[in-house]
Enzyme design. Structure first.
Site: not given
Ligand code: B16
Ligand code: MG
Length: 231
Positions: A22-24, A30, A58-60, A62, A127-129, A131, A158, A182-183
């Site tokens: 996982d990233l964030d 972040t 966290k992890g879900i 946007r 990662s779910a992000s 970005n 997730k 994972e966090d």
């Molecule tokens: P974004 P991860 C997740 O990243 C974050 O934990 C979560 O808080 C955020 O809403 C999600 O990415 C979406 O991020 O808005 O940048 O697309 O923990 O899965 O790396």
């Molecule tokens: Mg995370």
């Protein structure tokens, strides 16, 4: 199909071949920027949320995060308004992560990534992000990953295991040959639902479903990973 019992048993205790990160909150902090940006958005709507509620963000994705914040505050918005609010939050968030430097990589991360690569593990980001490319660019971590799976590639977030199953498939390994780092509670659940081992980064009381929990990657050795496969 004839089932070979020996193969079946050895698959059950498969040797780990791949690490899915996982990233964030695992490689970079972040999570704190997400928190600040959501807090600012919530406050602009005269809402607030607690630290415990923040764990659930966290992890879900946007939009799911926004839906939760609105539901906690008992506020209804149209889809169009939600899109605008999510975009506003993302703009604040992107402004913060655009200034990130490699010094914001979490303790032990670079050494651990080097160690798993040297030990022959395949690596993927899960990662779910949406970005992740910007974050990897700013922190110079991109070259450590054989595959990158992020919010731009998956449709189910997730705790659905899609992000990690896609990572395993791109790396050409079976789910039971993977360990996920994972966090987030939702991320640990995704790993377990995908049939993978899960290492929680954070607090054992929050990440109860993980096979092992450490505070940071600097507390983990490749040797411990090998032991995980015997659980
Ligand atoms: P974004 P991860 C997740 O990243 C974050 O934990 C979560 O808080 C955020 O809403 C999600 O990415 C979406 O991020 O808005 O940048 O697309 O923990 O899965 O790396
Ligand atoms: Mg995370």
């Amino acid at each position: 199909m004839i089932e070979d019992r020996t193969t079946h048993t050895s698959l059950h205790h498969a040797r780990l071949k791949a690490c899915l990160f996982d990233l964030d909150g695992v490689l970079v902090d972040t999570a704190v920027y997400h928190y600040k940006a959501w807090k600012k958005l919530a406050n602009s709507l005269d809402l607030d949320f607690t630290e415990e509620q923040n764990e659930q963000l966290k992890g879900i994705s946007r939009i799911e995060s926004l839906n939760k914040i609105l539901a906690w505050g008992g506020i209804e918005k149209t889809d169009k308004e939600k899109q605008a609010l999510a975009t506003e939050k993302n703009e604040w968030y992107v402004a913060m992560i655009s200034k990130m430097t490699p010094s914001e990589v979490l303790p032990g991360t670079v050494a651990f990534l080097k160690a798993v690569k040297e030990a022959g593990y395949k690596t993927a980001l899960g990662s779910a992000s949406k970005n992740s490319a910007l974050i990897l660019e700013r922190t110079l971590l991109g070259h450590f990953f054989d595959e990158i799976v992020d919010g731009n590639l998956v449709s189910k977030s997730k705790p659905d295991p899609e992000v990690f199953l896609k990572g395993a498939s791109l790396l050409g390994v079976q789910p039971n040959e993977c360990v996920v780092f994972e966090d987030a509670v939702a991320g640990i659940e995704a790993a377990k639902r995908g049939g993978m081992k899960a290492v929680g980064i954070g607090s054992p009381t929050v990440l109860m479903a993980a096979d092992l929990v450490v505070k940071n990657l600097d507390q983990l050795t490749v040797r411990q990973l090998q032991q995980l496969s015997e659980l």
